[in-house]
Every structure is written in structure tokens, then in C-alpha cells.
Design an enzyme around this catalytic site. Structure first.
Site, PDB file in Angstrom:
ATOM      1  N   HIS A  73      69.325  49.091   0.043  1.00 26.04           N
ATOM      2  CA  HIS A  73      68.569  48.156  -0.514  1.00 26.04           C
ATOM      3  C   HIS A  73      67.871  48.562  -1.891  1.00 26.04           C
ATOM      4  O   HIS A  73      67.254  47.587  -2.472  1.00 26.04           O
ATOM      5  CB  HIS A  73      67.726  47.514   0.292  1.00 26.04           C
ATOM      6  N   HIS A  88      64.947  47.442  -6.667  1.00 23.54           N
ATOM      7  CA  HIS A  88      64.736  47.044  -5.440  1.00 23.54           C
ATOM      8  C   HIS A  88      65.452  45.687  -5.115  1.00 23.54           C
ATOM      9  O   HIS A  88      65.142  44.906  -5.730  1.00 23.54           O
ATOM     10  CB  HIS A  88      63.345  47.028  -5.062  1.00 23.54           C
TER      11      HIS A  88
END
Length: 167
Positions: A73, A88
Site C-alpha cells: 500500500h 501512500h
């Protein structure tokens, strides 16, 4: 034949600045608009956010991949000027444990601006109700002066969104 030898002092010198491009194709938003206080408050560093429209998340500049989260992620990069970046992908995406993500690069890999690093299945994310706002922060931003451009629509690896200049 001394003129063929490189000056080692020059080889070790990092550039004073680095241009960062959008890591995604979509829309750029201010970091304050990222709906996660860890990012919007600047706790993780200064930077910008994006609303991605395509699956590929790319390197925003030339540099080295220094971290890819086990859950895929997020990834970290070190730029040629020494800025440390965190991209992110989406919010609360760590909870997916890698589902919906595919690794396209590896830790330690040197990459060029626009090199795909992670693929995120946007249809899957939408189906799961995941907010895909993607912050890009300079985690050592206290060492740099950041010039953030006013961009709106951006193209991955092409649209210049920020300049990092060493203080």
C-alpha cells in the site's frame, strides 16, 4: 591518461535540488485536503495529495526504491538530492493486506521518473469503498525547501508538481 579519471569529490556530490512529478494520473490536491490527519497535519512530512484515475503508481523522479510495504500500500524512495519520499496509495489500504495491489518494482531498484512501482486495482478499491487519495510526502522535509506547483490535472511521470531544494 589522467584526463580519463573522474574526480571522486564531484561523483559523491548530490545535486542541490530535485523536481518531482506526479506519481499518478489524476488530480493533485493540497496535503491539507487529504482526509487523514496523519498526512493533512504534516506529521509525516510536507507534500501533496492525488486523486488517482489509473491503476499504475509510478516513481515521481529518478532515484532508488528504499522500501515497499509488505502490504504493497506504500513505497519509499530516495531521490538523487537525498530527499526521502513516501507515496501512500489510498487511505486505510494497509488493512487490505496486499489484496488489490501488484508489485512492479523491487526494493533497492534504481528507477527513472515514470517507472511503474505498484499497480492498484481501482475497480476493486471502489468496490471495497476505499478512499484512494494518495499522499506523496517528503519525510525529511525539514532538510528541504519545497516549492509546490499549482497543478490540478496531472499525468504520472510527466507533470512537475514539486521542487525540493536542499536548505
Amino acid at each position: 591518461m589522467l584526463f580519463f579519471k573522474k574526480n571522486k569529490k564531484e561523483d559523491n556530490k548530490k545535486p542541490d535540488s530535485q523536481v518531482l512529478c506526479a506519481p499518478v494520473t489524476g488530480e493533485m490536491v493540497s496535503l491539507e485536503e487529504v482526509p487523514d490527519p496523519v498526512f493533512s497535519s504534516g506529521t509525516m512530512g510536507k507534500g501533496v495529495g492525488f486523486q488517482p484515475e489509473k491503476n499504475e503508481i509510478c516513481a515521481p523522479c529518478d532515484g532508488k526504491i528504499i522500501m515497499i510495504a509488505d502490504t504493497l500500500h506504500a513505497f519509499g524512495m530516495e531521490t538523487e538530492c537525498g530527499a526521502e519520499l513516501l507515496i501512500h496509495i489510498g487511505l486505510d489500504t494497509v488493512d487490505l493486506n496486499g489484496e488489490g495491489f501488484k508489485k512492479l518494482a523491487r526494493e533497492g531498484q534504481k528507477v527513472s521518473c515514470g517507472t511503474p512501482v505498484i499497480s492498484a486495482d481501482m475497480a476493486f478499491m471502489k468496490e471495497k469503498g476505499i478512499v484512494m487519495t494518495t499522499p506523496m510526502v517528503v519525510t525529511n522535509s525539514d532538510e528541504f525547501e519545497l516549492e509546490i506547483r499549482d497543478c490540478g490535472d496531472v499525468a504520472a511521470g510527466e507533470t512537475e508538481v514539486m521542487v525540493c531544494r536542499r536548505k
